[in-house]
Design an enzyme around this catalytic site. Structure first.
Site, PDB file in Angstrom:
ATOM      1  N   CYS A  13       0.793  -0.772   0.136  1.00  0.00           N
ATOM      2  CA  CYS A  13       0.260   0.036  -0.060  1.00  0.00           C
ATOM      3  C   CYS A  13       0.719   1.444   0.238  1.00  0.00           C
ATOM      4  O   CYS A  13       1.020   1.864  -1.147  1.00  0.00           O
ATOM      5  CB  CYS A  13      -0.866   0.296   1.471  1.00  0.00           C
TER       6      CYS A  13
HETATM    7  N1  NAD Z   1      -2.537  -5.950   1.752  1.00  0.00           N
HETATM    8  C1  NAD Z   1      -2.684  -5.436   2.357  1.00  0.00           C
HETATM    9  O1  NAD Z   1      -2.624  -4.910   3.724  1.00  0.00           O
HETATM   10  C2  NAD Z   1      -4.151  -3.509   1.737  1.00  0.00           C
HETATM   11  C3  NAD Z   1      -4.963  -3.076   2.677  1.00  0.00           C
HETATM   12  C4  NAD Z   1      -5.470  -2.361   2.378  1.00  0.00           C
HETATM   13  C5  NAD Z   1      -5.767  -2.176   0.894  1.00  0.00           C
HETATM   14  N2  NAD Z   1      -5.186  -3.112  -0.574  1.00  0.00           N
HETATM   15  C6  NAD Z   1      -5.429  -3.595  -1.094  1.00  0.00           C
HETATM   16  O2  NAD Z   1      -6.229  -4.791  -1.675  1.00  0.00           O
HETATM   17  C7  NAD Z   1      -6.235  -4.771  -3.261  1.00  0.00           C
HETATM   18  C8  NAD Z   1      -5.799  -6.322  -2.379  1.00  0.00           C
HETATM   19  O3  NAD Z   1      -4.602  -6.452  -1.623  1.00  0.00           O
HETATM   20  P1  NAD Z   1      -4.087  -7.911  -1.272  1.00  0.00           P
HETATM   21  O4  NAD Z   1      -2.635  -7.583  -0.312  1.00  0.00           O
HETATM   22  O5  NAD Z   1      -5.611  -8.456  -0.851  1.00  0.00           O
HETATM   23  O6  NAD Z   1      -3.247  -9.118  -2.840  1.00  0.00           O
HETATM   24  P2  NAD Z   1      -3.114 -10.516  -2.688  1.00  0.00           P
HETATM   25  O7  NAD Z   1      -2.069  -9.790  -3.488  1.00  0.00           O
HETATM   26  O8  NAD Z   1      -2.928 -10.703  -1.340  1.00  0.00           O
HETATM   27  O9  NAD Z   1      -4.563 -10.875  -2.490  1.00  0.00           O
HETATM   28  C9  NAD Z   1      -5.009 -10.351  -4.303  1.00  0.00           C
HETATM   29  C10 NAD Z   1      -6.082 -12.000  -4.729  1.00  0.00           C
HETATM   30  O10 NAD Z   1      -6.380 -11.543  -6.567  1.00  0.00           O
HETATM   31  C11 NAD Z   1      -6.284 -12.725  -6.941  1.00  0.00           C
HETATM   32  N3  NAD Z   1      -5.935 -12.446  -8.463  1.00  0.00           N
HETATM   33  C12 NAD Z   1      -5.066 -11.846  -9.083  1.00  0.00           C
HETATM   34  N4  NAD Z   1      -5.375 -11.846 -10.334  1.00  0.00           N
HETATM   35  C13 NAD Z   1      -6.820 -12.451 -10.114  1.00  0.00           C
HETATM   36  C14 NAD Z   1      -7.627 -12.358 -11.496  1.00  0.00           C
HETATM   37  N5  NAD Z   1      -7.010 -11.625 -12.481  1.00  0.00           N
HETATM   38  N6  NAD Z   1      -9.001 -13.103 -10.717  1.00  0.00           N
HETATM   39  C15 NAD Z   1      -9.232 -13.668  -9.558  1.00  0.00           C
HETATM   40  N7  NAD Z   1      -7.878 -13.332  -8.618  1.00  0.00           N
HETATM   41  C16 NAD Z   1      -7.248 -13.051  -9.097  1.00  0.00           C
HETATM   42  C17 NAD Z   1      -4.627 -13.769  -6.546  1.00  0.00           C
HETATM   43  O11 NAD Z   1      -4.076 -14.401  -6.609  1.00  0.00           O
HETATM   44  C18 NAD Z   1      -4.952 -13.221  -4.952  1.00  0.00           C
HETATM   45  O12 NAD Z   1      -4.682 -13.966  -4.734  1.00  0.00           O
HETATM   46  C19 NAD Z   1      -5.264  -4.072  -4.008  1.00  0.00           C
HETATM   47  O13 NAD Z   1      -5.277  -3.064  -4.330  1.00  0.00           O
HETATM   48  C20 NAD Z   1      -4.725  -3.438  -2.809  1.00  0.00           C
HETATM   49  O14 NAD Z   1      -4.036  -2.050  -2.444  1.00  0.00           O
HETATM   50  C21 NAD Z   1      -4.303  -3.713   0.470  1.00  0.00           C
END
Ligand code: NAD
Length: 445
Positions: free
Chosen positions: A280
């Site tokens: 992030c």
């Molecule tokens: N991790 C954090 O602390 C956090 C906090 C706030 C916001 N976010 C935001 O949330 C979003 C997700 O982050 P995250 O940390 O969960 O990411 P992550 O990488 O842990 O998880 C994302 C998931 O999406 C899947 N994926 C990728 N392409 C895909 C597709 N085409 N169809 C279906 N699934 C697909 C991946 O396999 C993975 O399991 C991002 O935009 C991030 O900026 C993350």
């Protein structure tokens, strides 16, 4: 337009949310998606998780948890009770009343937003978008994304937004490893394309989150998230620059910051460190500055904080080098133990971790590197592939030329490191109460 037809879909969906018969989908089952799916199960909904990662799908269906903040038993019970299932089959969207998109939004090589994951999901589900469903984007992205990237898929199918399909943006605020705040007790912001979209989004998320804050548009909700994370990035940048200034002044930055934080108003405490990490804070401000560039505006605060923060690994490298030199040693050939490689304490996530940059910089200078991280047994990154040393042993510690504390996990025995190291570089002030010649703190000089 006939009032009854106009409102029928929202009434039906509202009722389904009310009586928990709404079938919920979460697309992207990572740090954000899996905890969200579990919250919906806890609220009484049937949930389908969709991901392209077959390994994750198989782990979930076999009741194996891979997200530390998710309770193992909750996941097990959700699968056993038939309340949660996971699939790679996007046609499941046909039968869902709501889907939340939680896919990655990284930067590409040019440090521009990579929104390909969102587009890929929309391409995969376009045939299954149907009347009466809600679509909620959770992935952090630039203001305007929900309208630019998702709305056209809905409208191209001839659906009216706010009547047939309900579209919202609701930024995720989870803070992995935070023991006090989780998905349900962290207030959540939501903004819909129309008032009805917001209302249905708020209704749905109020079933799993104590406080849902509705804003007037999807752009506002998108901007809220970027303000939050830009605020952090800039203030961390300031704390890092204060640390560098204090080193030059011979003042202890940590003492300065702690004392300033006693002011009960008009000040918020941020700490310096070895650099930004995670999915992030290092990334999200670039989404904002990129968007502003398209409007011929330079986001100068973001740029400056970015420069300071991304230079911190180099600064730590200099600290290590300068202090080794004092003992007539050089980076070249010195054996160095890195303590902690996760991007922050008490989690196993290494994404964008400054430890990776620091290790690479040290390897480039022919240092001999080991690392210790109880949460990260194996480190695979670019050309680097290493295993964590399994234990902090006295004899081993004696032999390192320097130990560098990068991540201040709570479960590390800092005393044994203190008692048995020749030199310690402390980038997190874990040795706050120790003052020995062989401890050198970031921010102290
Ligand atoms: N991790 C954090 O602390 C956090 C906090 C706030 C916001 N976010 C935001 O949330 C979003 C997700 O982050 P995250 O940390 O969960 O990411 P992550 O990488 O842990 O998880 C994302 C998931 O999406 C899947 N994926 C990728 N392409 C895909 C597709 N085409 N169809 C279906 N699934 C697909 C991946 O396999 C993975 O399991 C991002 O935009 C991030 O900026 C993350």
């Amino acid at each position: 337009m006939d009032y009854k037809n106009n409102t029928l879909n929202i009434i039906k969906l509202d009722r389904k949310i009310e009586d928990r018969s709404a079938r919920i989908g979460v697309i992207g089952l990572g740090y954000v998606g899996l905890p969200l799916a579990i919250e919906f199960v806890k609220a009484g909904f049937d949930v389908i998780g969709i991901d392209i990662d077959e390994n994750k799908i198989s782990l979930i269906n076999n009741k194996k948890n891979y997200i530390k903040d998710v309770d193992d038993d909750l996941l097990k019970n959700a699968i056993n009770g038939g309340k949660l299932s996971a699939t790679t089959d996007f046609s499941a969207v046909k039968g869902l009343d709501s889907i939340s998109l939680c896919v990655p939004t990284p930067l590409n090589k040019q440090k521009d937003p990579d929104i390909s994951f969102i587009i890929s999901v929309m391409d995969k589900i376009r045939d299954y978008i149907h009347e009466g469903m809600a679509i909620i984007l959770e992935s952090t992205t630039y203001p305007g994304s929900t309208k630019e990237l998702i709305l056209p898929y809905v409208e191209n199918k001839g659906f009216n937004i706010g009547e047939d399909v309900f579209l919202c943006f609701s930024p995720e605020r989870i803070d992995p490893g935070n023991k006090n705040f989780n998905t349900s007790n962290t207030p959540k912001v939501i903004g819909g394309i129309s008032k009805r979209c917001s209302n249905i989004g708020q209704k749905l998320y109020s079933t799993i989150i104590n406080e849902v804050v509705t804003v007037s548009s999807t752009e506002t909700a998108e901007m809220v998230k970027l303000l939050e994370n830009t605020f952090r990035a800039i203030n961390i940048g300031l704390a890092n620059e204060i640390a560098i200034m204090c080193e030059k002044l011979g003042v202890n930055a940590w003492e300065v910051i702690d004392a300033a934080a006693t002011k009960p108003f008009g000040y918020m405490k941020f700490l310096p460190g070895p650099g930004l990490g995670g999915h992030c804070i290092p990334i999200d401000p670039h989404y904002l500055s990129w968007k502003l560039k398209t409007l011929n505006y330079d986001a100068r605060f973001i740029q400056l904080a970015g420069e300071i923060n991304t230079n911190m690994p180099n600064h730590i490298l200099n600290l290590i080098s300068t202090n080794l030199n004092k003992y007539n040693k050089t980076l070249n050939g010195s054996s160095i133990l890195i303590i902690g490689v996760a991007y922050k304490k008490d989690i196993n996530d290494i994404r964008e971790s400054p430890a990776l940059d620091i290790i690479q910089l040290l390897i480039d200078r022919n240092s001999i590197i080991d690392y210790y991280d109880p949460y990260v047994p194996k480190l695979v990154y670019n050309d680097i592939s290493m295993n964590s040393i399994t234990k902090l042993e006295i004899e081993k510690l004696n032999n390192y030329d320097v130990c560098v504390v990068i991540t201040d996990h709570s479960n590390i025995d800092y005393e044994i490191i203190y008692d048995n190291s020749q030199l310690i570089i402390d980038t997190r002030n874990v040795y706050k109460n120790k003052n020995s010649d062989y401890i050198k703190r970031l921010g102290q000089g």
